[in-house]
Design a protein around this motif. Sequence first.
Motif, short mmCIF file in Angstrom:
data_model
loop_
_atom_site.label_atom_id
_atom_site.label_comp_id
_atom_site.label_asym_id
_atom_site.label_seq_id
_atom_site.Cartn_x
_atom_site.Cartn_y
_atom_site.Cartn_z
N PRO B 240 -14.22 18.82 43.72
CA PRO B 240 -12.99 18.01 43.78
C PRO B 240 -12.20 18.20 45.07
O PRO B 240 -11.55 17.28 45.54
CB PRO B 240 -12.16 18.49 42.56
N MET B 241 -12.29 19.39 45.67
CA MET B 241 -11.58 19.61 46.95
C MET B 241 -12.20 18.73 48.04
O MET B 241 -11.48 18.09 48.83
CB MET B 241 -11.63 21.09 47.36
N ASP B 242 -13.54 18.68 48.07
CA ASP B 242 -14.20 17.79 49.04
C ASP B 242 -13.82 16.35 48.78
O ASP B 242 -13.59 15.56 49.70
CB ASP B 242 -15.73 17.95 48.94
N LEU B 243 -13.76 16.01 47.48
CA LEU B 243 -13.44 14.62 47.10
C LEU B 243 -12.02 14.25 47.56
O LEU B 243 -11.80 13.16 48.11
CB LEU B 243 -13.54 14.49 45.58
N ILE B 244 -11.09 15.17 47.36
CA ILE B 244 -9.71 14.92 47.80
C ILE B 244 -9.66 14.70 49.31
O ILE B 244 -9.01 13.77 49.81
CB ILE B 244 -8.79 16.10 47.39
N GLU B 245 -10.40 15.54 50.03
CA GLU B 245 -10.42 15.39 51.50
C GLU B 245 -11.01 14.04 51.89
O GLU B 245 -10.53 13.37 52.81
CB GLU B 245 -11.20 16.54 52.13
N GLN B 246 -12.09 13.64 51.17
CA GLN B 246 -12.72 12.35 51.48
C GLN B 246 -11.76 11.19 51.19
O GLN B 246 -11.64 10.25 51.99
CB GLN B 246 -14.00 12.17 50.67
N ILE B 247 -11.10 11.28 50.02
CA ILE B 247 -10.17 10.19 49.64
C ILE B 247 -9.05 10.08 50.69
O ILE B 247 -8.76 8.98 51.17
CB ILE B 247 -9.57 10.45 48.24
#
Lengths: 70, 626
Positions: B240-247
């Motif tokens: 989810p941390m990677d996802l937040i950065e991507q978003i």
Amino acid sequence: MTLDCLETGTTALVVATQGADAALLRAMGLREGAEVTMCRAGASCIVETGSTRLGLARCLTESIQVEVGN
Amino acid sequence: MQAGLGGRSVAMVGQPNVGKTTLFNLLCGLRAQTANIPGTTFEARVGSSGDLTVMDLPGAWSLSLSVPESDVVRDCLAGDTDFQPDVMLLVLDASNLSRGLHLAAEVLAVDVPCVVALTKVDVARRRGLEIDPDRLASWLGCPVIPTAGRKGRGRSELVAAIRTAAVPTASLPAADDPAAVEQWANGVVRESIPTPNSESGGRIGHRLDMAFTHPVLGIATFLLIMAGLFWTIFEFAGVPMDLIEQIFGHVGGWVGAVLPEGAIRDLMVDGVVGGLAGTVVFLPQIILLFFLIAILEDTGYLARAAFVMDRVLRRFGLPGQAFVPMLSAHACAIPAVMSARLVPDRRDRIAVILVAPFLSCSARVPVYVLLIGVLFHDQPVVAGLVFAGCYALGITAALLSSLLVRRTLLKGKSRPMVLELPAYQWPSIRTALLVCWDRSLLFLRKAGTVILAMVIVLWWLSSYPKPPEHASPTTIDTPAAQVETANPMAWSFAGRIGRAVQPVFEPIGLDWKLTVGVMTSFAAREVFVSTMAVLVADNEDIDDPKVIQRIEQATRDDGSPMLGRATAASLLVFFVLAMQCLPTLAVTAREAGGWKWAFLQFGWMTGVAWTAAWIAYRIALAAGWS
């Protein structure tokens, strides 16, 4: 004798609760006349009174006078 | 604070571990938040249930104790705070009725309408204690409603009783006469529990206690459970941390494409979106940590862990409960500081908050990797030991600082350990999720205001002024000026500040570029590596091994290595100990109760870091390191 002198598995009656934290200990169930069982003796000990299990520092158990029944 | 027109404000009162939180969640669910009790500095959960405003007051063993929890409950019930309850909701644990009745004698004497909620009825039943609520109600002089918060039972009955509550009418013993209260409580228990059964049903709990609190087995179990907790956080927070950065990366790209080039676009993309991304990225760790802590607390294990750790931490002036923030800080200092709320004593709590950021968080790891790589490039075993040594240095600094602060600024007698070890039970997922929800909202509110503002200011300092367009490295004389004009960061205010304060860092071996790296990493430590990449390699792709190699091989203005072994050792020690995290300072100010604590934390950690780095630098030079 004081509560810290009880051996593990021994049950006693609280005779007097003294010291600066006496009111707190009474509120937690260690009142005069209450039955208390030593579950784990040591510098920090675990005692049981009624349905309450308490972890207590030695300075507190030293301030509780108990009497072991026959 | 008063409830709305026609509504009633309700104060929940009860001893610790009686199931107050579960009952509050049953009444209010998501319609709740953590806020200060109006007119006090104490926090409590406040929520709504229909037209009722419910305040979950801190657990108090007795109203007559001289401790903050008792003071605030007593003041609130007496109408001495801005929250003046129309009704008291007294929560009594059915499995431990006798103990709760001593508090009941004090609470029922207050001239406010009252309803009693009986919790843990199922636990009491398993112990052979079948309480007759009608008989109990006649003794207490007010309605008694049995509830099962985990199963959602008793909510509508409780709400109906609150709406029609009246001042208790029973004849009560004088609360300041212990013998009379004891006699009365014994009578109430005898009459309300007609057929007590002697089966205790606590043998499994006793055996678990013997294992979990054993001097050796208890520590081993504790380490195993904590290792599992952190493995879970690292394993599951990454995605989810990677996802937040991507978003946020996509949002930044979209905003950048929509807005015309210029200062406003830079502000929106790099300042606002970038700043939010850099803060919200911590959310998965916060959610996971608080979910797991709530689960452990609900099972009853957390109290046993505190019992075991008290023996160790007490030597450094900290109570056993401090182990949760101290361990959490190895993932991230922000949730660690927030979890210091588990520590009951204010002085102990502030001490924990002040020293927790000494412990090596995951953001320090990229810096450790870079600097240990420079120091012990071809010695993997030594590198591994030094890596572990960084963690040990952080722990040592935290414990010694705690000892110092508890003997000076936060001087005073610690509360001796007195922990209730609640009965073991299956955890409530709903309760844990509601705790996560509350903690997350609290963090996001902070992230959306103070932290975001600070990150934007820091971004502005790192981005402006821009280097003049007409200047090119070839027209500039000195190598330093060439780097300055080639790299906007070096030209920026932060870069200039870095150059201005460089004499302060000279004694620990830092040149102006490393000083700029240290200054810009104040937003977040991991920024150091990317800043150095931009400054010396003009490429911020830190995953590129050639970039790291160029940082390692970069030279100073005089041609000597920028990152020699002595400087790397000094810088490593500095990063282990320095307070290089703006969001943590903001959270410290909030949780400790003022910016003075955040400034103290920053000053102390920076001072310790500089001194230790100077010592390391001198030792390294004496050992012949360049």
